[in-house]
Design an enzyme around this catalytic site. Structure first.
Site, short mmCIF file in Angstrom:
data_model
loop_
_atom_site.label_atom_id
_atom_site.label_comp_id
_atom_site.label_asym_id
_atom_site.label_seq_id
_atom_site.Cartn_x
_atom_site.Cartn_y
_atom_site.Cartn_z
N HIS A 194 0.82 -1.22 0.00
CA HIS A 194 0.00 0.00 0.00
C HIS A 194 0.84 1.25 0.00
O HIS A 194 0.51 2.24 -0.64
CB HIS A 194 -0.89 0.02 1.25
CG HIS A 194 -2.11 -0.82 1.07
ND1 HIS A 194 -2.72 -1.48 2.10
CD2 HIS A 194 -2.82 -1.08 -0.03
CE1 HIS A 194 -3.75 -2.13 1.63
NE2 HIS A 194 -3.84 -1.91 0.35
N CYS B 259 -1.51 -0.73 -24.34
CA CYS B 259 -1.66 -0.10 -23.03
C CYS B 259 -0.65 -0.58 -22.00
O CYS B 259 -0.73 -0.26 -20.84
CB CYS B 259 -3.09 -0.26 -22.50
SG CYS B 259 -3.51 -1.97 -22.19
#
Ligand code: PEP
Ligand code: MG
Length: 765
Positions: free
Chosen positions: A367, A680
């Site tokens: 995170h 992408c």
């Protein structure tokens, strides 16, 4: 010998420092093998020679003095040939050399094993004996095993600077420059120069004595106060960051707060206090147990929760111990450092003061790394050798382009990095001018530059940089930041915001791509080979209840905007595609015919990221409205190189000729079916990659917003025919390095070279 090996390794692991460890090796190996001498020679990179670093049998005074280059002596020969040398009669060997300073008696038997780490010979482990004898195979195998174990330890010592000290005994860092380097995982790019601020709560959960109390009410009240203070801290962070992070990211703080309430940790501890235990002891016990439970979990996300529990544990304990909560000073150039940085560490730091973040633990997908990237703060994770606790107040350079941490830099290096930092800032400011310019080649060919998004901050930056659309919205990112699957309405709102922000530009939403390295905390997938396992479309087809809810939320979000495109990840056969299309059409029918909503059927696309799909472009193109090439996964699957494994990182090369061939096949076959095709993966945002792709004929590139202006500026400097020529030539070459250096050579013109490599980390001598 096997037992001895185990014992030696145990002793080695318990050694207090590197010198002690080398001593253990030479003494124990000498004893176990019953030889006269055992020595370790280590590579001194500066002098390219192998220096005697420890010995049992030679004169101790020779340590650090005797050294051999690769073409000197038997030790040099072992290093040069990178293979063991076993001689019965060493003094007759042409490479035998005598070093009187070692006090070495005449010896006959010699057995040397190279110490190799990642193909580099870091040293040589040697045993010698006066009597003529040939070491047998098991002895040779024993020495090789010890040497192999030693290799990792030496590499570690090199990273921590202990190796340099072992090679120059008596040379204190003060006499040398004092600069020390450490490495970690480059997790959010950029350079940060500043002063280390270590965020390590003083409270030590493992050092709380067991104490009983008569005053249960008093302890409970103290405990309550400590919890309240911690909750107050967390709420402050929450407020400070609320405009910088999206609701999912902010929700993390709410999770921490809820962990402290009476239904969770708070309640558990109160119960124990009521049995007569002190608040401090009860708290530390409960926390340690929870840390153990989380740490033992297989699932990496859940394992990471141990960090959160530990951090909360220390905070509350800190208050309980009534330490003076001295105001920590966070200077304007704070480099935030911690053993396991986690979101609550941001609690007291003014956001604008953070220049960089470094965490000894964690990885690119933690995170903290996600937050670092979202907030544009250079971040290094997984700096395992970093003596983090010693860096408070140290002057540091964080080169998060290459994962390098420099402690106490020399004036020269500081100057060099300040220059690069300034160049980066100037370059970014210059590029802003391209923001409103058209995305066209020098000869006027329009190339659509789209962005990849996932966090709210990406989207905001993308709009700022003039993106023409979203080529990839990774829907799993908001899913990763939660504690449960978001409901249909929650998803609808999330998608609506994204579609609204970019309207009228198209937004390509990829359906949930979990599995591989992206595990949802509340939906663990544990597999031996996760990248070859239950991933992307395979998961969602097996769980239509998840897939259908996501499709409904996306389509409902597009009402009145009609700018939604849906992209399906990890397609490897037509059956998967057909099944997904049936579900998509079903949702559209239900929403329009049965529920009365009115909106256009979104365009549907398939990702081409599995080699099997490359050879079925025709079949796929017949079924969808567009295709999008995911070069990140296509590279890993085509080359059989795990994209997350640092050991094989050097083999992960998107300029591999096979990848270029695949890219050509995809484009040519898609054209036959008039199927629009975009790229992408990261290659599209790489300046050389973008040139190659446009040269091949790709007209839609989607990239991280950080690369958009740079790619646009480069394309504006080149004509399409030039780029086609480069691509054609590159495709004739046979290896990735040749292709990359060809492109660099032909683009070595000042106006372009600056854009390709706006800044280069200074070379440090
Ligand atoms: C890819 O694989 O190239 C891609 C764009 O998807 P992701 O990086 O999310 O796997
Ligand atoms: Mg992918």
């Amino acid at each position: 010998m096997l037992n001895s090996l185990r014992n030696i390794l145990q002793e080695v692991n318990a050694a207090s420092d590197f010198d002690a460890l080398l001593e253990i090796i030479v003494h124990r190996v000498k004893a176990v093998m019953g030889t006269g001498i055992c020595s370790v020679y280590l590579l001194d990179v500066k002098n390219d020679a192998y220096v005697l670093a420890a010995t049992d049998g030679l004169l101790p005074a020779a340590v650090g003095k005797v050294s051999m280059s690769r073409d000197q002596g038997l030790v040099g020969l072992v290093a040069h040939k990178a293979e063991p040398l076993n001689l019965e009669h060493a003094e007759t060997h042409p490479r035998f050399a005598y070093f009187p300073e070692t006090g070495e008696e005449k010896f006959s038997a010699f057995l040397g094993s190279p110490i190799i780490h990642h193909r580099t010979v870091l040293g040589v482990l040697v045993v010698q004996q006066q009597q003529r004898r040939r070491f047998d195979e098991s002895e040779e195998a024993f020495l090789i095993t010890i040497a192999a174990q030693l290799a990792g330890i030496i590499a570690h010592a090199e990273a921590t600077g202990e190796l340099a000290r072992a090679l120059s005994p008596g040379l204190e860092p003060d006499n040398a420059s004092g600069e020390v380097h450490y490495s970690g995982l480059a997790s959010a790019p950029g350079i940060g120069i500043g002063v280390g601020v270590v965020v390590a709560p003083a409270a030590d959960l493992h050092a709380v004595p067991k104490r009983r109390t008569q005053d249960i009410d008093g302890e409970l009240a103290q405990f309550r106060d400590a919890l309240d203070s911690t909750i107050r801290d967390l709420k402050t962070v929450h407020q400070d960051l609320s405009d910088k992070l999206n609701p999912e990211e902010i929700a993390l703080f709410d999770v921490y707060v809820s962990m402290l309430n009476d239904n969770s940790l708070g309640g558990e501890v109160s119960e124990r206090i009521k049995t007569g235990l002190s608040a401090q002891y009860a708290w530390s016990r409960v926390i340690i147990e929870h840390i153990r439970t989380f740490s033992a979990m297989e699932n990496p996300y859940l394992r990471e929760r141990a960090t959160d529990v530990r951090d909360l544990g220390r905070r509350v304990l800190g208050y309980l111990q009534q330490q003076q909560h001295e105001e920590k000073h966070y200077p304007k150039n704070t480099i935030l450092i911690g053993e396991e940085l986690a979101a609550p560490n941001l609690a007291d730091v003014p956001f604008e003061n953070i220049r960089a973040m470094v965490s000894a633990k964690g990885s690119y997908n933690s995170h903290m790394a996600i937050l670092g990237r979202a907030m544009g703060i250079p971040t290094i994770m997984g700096a395992i050798d970093l003596p983090w606790a010693e860096l408070d107040g140290c002057e540091l350079i964080i080169d998060a382009h290459q994962g390098l941490i420099i402690n106490s830099p020399t004036g020269q290096h500081l100057e060099a990095y300040e220059k690069v930092y300034k160049e980066e800032s100037d370059f970014a400011a210059d590029l802003e001018a391209t923001k409103d310019e058209a995305s066209i080649t020098l000869d006027g060919q329009h190339i659509s530059l789209w962005v990849n998004t996932g966090l709210r901050i990406d989207s905001m930056l993308s709009l700022d940089r003039g993106a023409e659309g979203v080529g990839l919205y990774r829907t799993e990112i908001p899913f990763l930041m939660r504690e449960r699957f978001p409901s249909e309405e929650e998803q609808r709102q999330l998608y609506r915001e994204q579609l609204d922000m970019f309207s009228p530009h198209p937004v390509t939403m990829r359906t949930l791509d979990i599995g591989g390295d992206k595990a949802l905390p509340y939906f663990p997938i544990e597999e031996e080979n996760p990248f070859l396992g239950w991933r992307g479309i395979r998961v969602t087809l097996d769980h239509p209840e998840i897939f259908l809810v996501q499709l409904r939320a996306m389509m409902r979000a597009s009402i009145d905007l009609n700018n939604l495109r849906i992209l399906l990840p990890m397609i490897s056969n037509t059956e998967e595609l057909d099944s997904a299309l049936v579900l998509i059409k079903r949702v559209y029918r239900e929403l329009t015919l049965e529920e009365g909503y009115r909106f256009d059927m979104p365009a549907i696309g398939a990702m081409i990221e599995v080699p099997a799909a490359v050879y079925q472009i025709g079949e796929i193109a017949k079924r969808v409205d567009f295709i999008s090439v995911g070069t990140n996964d296509l590279t890993q699957y085509l080359l059989a190189v795990d994209r997350n494994n640092p050991r094989v990182a050097e083999l992960y090369h998107s300029f591999h000729p096979s990848l270029l061939k695949a890219l050509r096949i995809i484009l040519d076959d898609a054209k036959k079916y008039r199927c629009p095709v975009s790229v992408c993966g990261e290659l599209a945002g790489d300046p050389l990659g973008a040139i190659l792709l446009v040269g091949m004929g790709y007209e839609f590139l989607s990239m991280s917003s950080a690369n958009l202006l740079r790619v646009k500026a480069i394309l504006r400097q080149l004509t399409l025919s030039e780029m086609s020529h480069f691509a054609e030539q590159a495709c004739l070459l046979t290896d990735s390095f040749a292709i990359e250096s060809y492109l660099k050579d032909v683009l070595d013109r000042p106006e372009i070279a600056r854009l390709i490599r706006p800044t280069t980390s200074p070379s440090l001598n």
